[in-house]
Design a protein around this motif. Structure first.
Motif, short mmCIF file in Angstrom:
data_model
loop_
_atom_site.label_atom_id
_atom_site.label_comp_id
_atom_site.label_asym_id
_atom_site.label_seq_id
_atom_site.Cartn_x
_atom_site.Cartn_y
_atom_site.Cartn_z
N SER A 240 0.87 -1.18 0.00
CA SER A 240 0.00 0.00 0.00
C SER A 240 0.90 1.23 0.00
O SER A 240 1.28 1.72 1.06
CB SER A 240 -0.87 0.04 1.26
OG SER A 240 -1.73 -1.03 1.31
N THR A 241 1.24 1.70 -1.20
CA THR A 241 2.11 2.89 -1.25
C THR A 241 1.44 4.03 -2.00
O THR A 241 1.94 5.15 -1.99
CB THR A 241 3.47 2.58 -1.90
OG1 THR A 241 3.22 1.82 -3.06
CG2 THR A 241 4.39 1.82 -0.97
N ASP A 242 0.30 3.75 -2.66
CA ASP A 242 -0.41 4.83 -3.32
C ASP A 242 -1.03 5.70 -2.22
O ASP A 242 -1.86 5.24 -1.43
CB ASP A 242 -1.50 4.24 -4.23
CG ASP A 242 -2.29 5.33 -4.93
OD1 ASP A 242 -2.12 5.47 -6.14
OD2 ASP A 242 -3.06 6.06 -4.25
N GLU A 243 -0.60 6.98 -2.18
CA GLU A 243 -0.93 7.82 -1.03
C GLU A 243 -2.44 7.97 -0.82
O GLU A 243 -2.94 7.81 0.28
CB GLU A 243 -0.30 9.21 -1.20
CG GLU A 243 1.21 9.14 -1.17
CD GLU A 243 1.84 10.20 -0.30
OE1 GLU A 243 1.14 11.14 0.09
OE2 GLU A 243 3.04 10.07 -0.01
N GLN A 244 -3.14 8.28 -1.94
CA GLN A 244 -4.59 8.53 -1.79
C GLN A 244 -5.31 7.27 -1.36
O GLN A 244 -6.18 7.29 -0.48
CB GLN A 244 -5.15 8.94 -3.14
CG GLN A 244 -5.15 10.44 -3.31
CD GLN A 244 -5.93 10.83 -4.56
OE1 GLN A 244 -5.97 10.05 -5.53
NE2 GLN A 244 -6.52 11.99 -4.54
N GLU A 245 -4.90 6.16 -1.99
CA GLU A 245 -5.54 4.88 -1.71
C GLU A 245 -5.33 4.46 -0.25
O GLU A 245 -6.25 4.06 0.43
CB GLU A 245 -4.91 3.86 -2.66
CG GLU A 245 -5.63 2.55 -2.76
CD GLU A 245 -4.92 1.65 -3.77
OE1 GLU A 245 -5.51 1.40 -4.82
OE2 GLU A 245 -3.79 1.19 -3.48
#
Ligand code: NDP
Length: 327
Positions: free
Chosen positions: A25-30
């Motif tokens: 989980s590195t996508d900031e918004q996600e």
């Protein structure tokens, strides 16, 4: 909000009996949306690691919740891990301080040695496989430094991850503060009964990673230039599906409940708010003995291991490599 059970740990701390995993989980918004959804739903236990490269973002979200008064620090249970690059007696303090700074916390609830191997690996693709080196560092000296982090108040508890039984035993026999937790891969296809029984006998809380059997593992392998492999299809297993129908629950909920019935703490990862909530709603039913037995029969042992860390090629030859070595 779901009511969550707690697991008592050595040292007296209480770990929420389910947590949110955050690997990949590195996508900031996600991830921000996922963390907010999880905290709203009632998760209080979050699992991260230096090599997930998301501690800073998790820190920002937690800090907003704490500073707005929506949550108190004491209600949270935050775990992070010492990376293989930190598995050296001179580097433990450096890495825990960096994690605390990134997470914007004064203390951790649990700090784990991520892997019983020391190396210059700081994360894929940052360290190209052909430049990976394994170091022969003394894990007992590293554990001593872990104990000092408890003394210094930087973490409430310390534990291990990806250690096999012999490796846990070696720490247990030579420690001042025993490991409070062992985090390993555990799901219906890889049940690790002997290791779980050993930990429970020694009051070590067992945390299950990849508790659903991580259906996205092959996507991860592609990002590090590796081929996919055959994964156990736990969520689609007909036995799991028929038990789910019987209890009017989802296959994911049955897989998580199976672990909870075994006194194991699952940390399912999801960035999908609906699944995040679904995964938490596993404390309002229990599986009967007959269904537990049917699920026990789905154990395929080592062949079903997903996370064999073959994506660090030289580590397979390290003397401390956990799944082959009997050290
Ligand atoms: P999981 O078994 O938790 O599987 C995660 C995957 O399952 C994601 O693709 C997610 O999709 C999907 N998913 C989640 N809930 C459901 C559901 N109810 N129904 C269907 N699909 C679902 O695997 P992980 O490997 O991520 O393990 C969990 C956590 O354990 C990690 O995130 C990490 O924190 C920790 N871990 C620790 C390791 C260690 O070495 N100590 C190694 C591996 C993991 P989506 O997100 O798109 O919803």
């Amino acid at each position: 909000m779901a009511t969550i059970a707690y697991k008592k740990m050595l040292g007296g701390q209480k770990m929420p009996a389910i947590g949110l995993g955050t690997w990949m989980s590195t996508d900031e918004q996600e991830l921000e949306r996922a963390l907010n959804a999880a905290l709203e739903a009632g998760y209080r236990h979050i699992d991260t690691a230096t090599v997930y490269f998301n501690e800073e973002l998790i820190g920002r979200v937690l800090s907003k919740w704490i500073s707005s008064g929506k949550i108190r620090r004491e209600e949270l249970f935050i775990t992070t891990k010492l990376p293989v690059a930190g598995v050296h007696e001179d580097r433990v303090e450096l890495f825990i301080k960096k994690s605390l700074e990134d997470l914007q916390l004064d203390y951790l609830d649990l700090y784990l040695i991520h892997f019983p191997v020391a190396s210059n690996y700081v994360g894929a693709p940052i360290t190209p496989p052909d430049q990976l080196k394994v170091e022969n560092n003394d894990l007992l000296a590293v554990w001593k430094k872990m104990e000092e982090q408890v003394d210094a108040g930087r973490t409430k508890a310390i534990g291990l991850s990806n250690f096999n039984q012999k490796q846990v035993e070696r720490i247990l026999k030579n420690c001042r503060i025993p490991p409070a937790c062992l985090q390993v891969e555990l799901h219906v296809s890889l049940q690790q009964k002997e290791l779980v029984d050993y930990c429970h006998k020694n009051d070590i809380v067992v945390v299950a990673y990849s508790p659903l059997g991580n259906p996205s593992y092959n996507n991860f392998l592609k990002t590090v230039g590796q081929d996919g492999k055959e994964l156990p299809n736990n969520l689609q297993n007909p036995v799991v599906k028929s038990i789910a129908n019987k209890y009017n629950k989802s296959p994911g909920q049955v897989l998580l409940r199976f672990l909870i019935e075994r006194n194991i703490v699952p940390i399912p990862k999801s960035v999908t708010p609906k699944r995040i909530e679904e995964n938490l709603n596993v404390f309002d039913f229990s599986l009967d003995l007959e269904d537990m037995e049917k699920l026990r029969e789905l154990d395929r042992g080592e062949i079903a291991r997903i996370c064999d860390f073959a994506f660090f090629p030289p580590l397979k030859n390290a003397p401390e490599y956990p799944f082959s070595s009997q050290l």
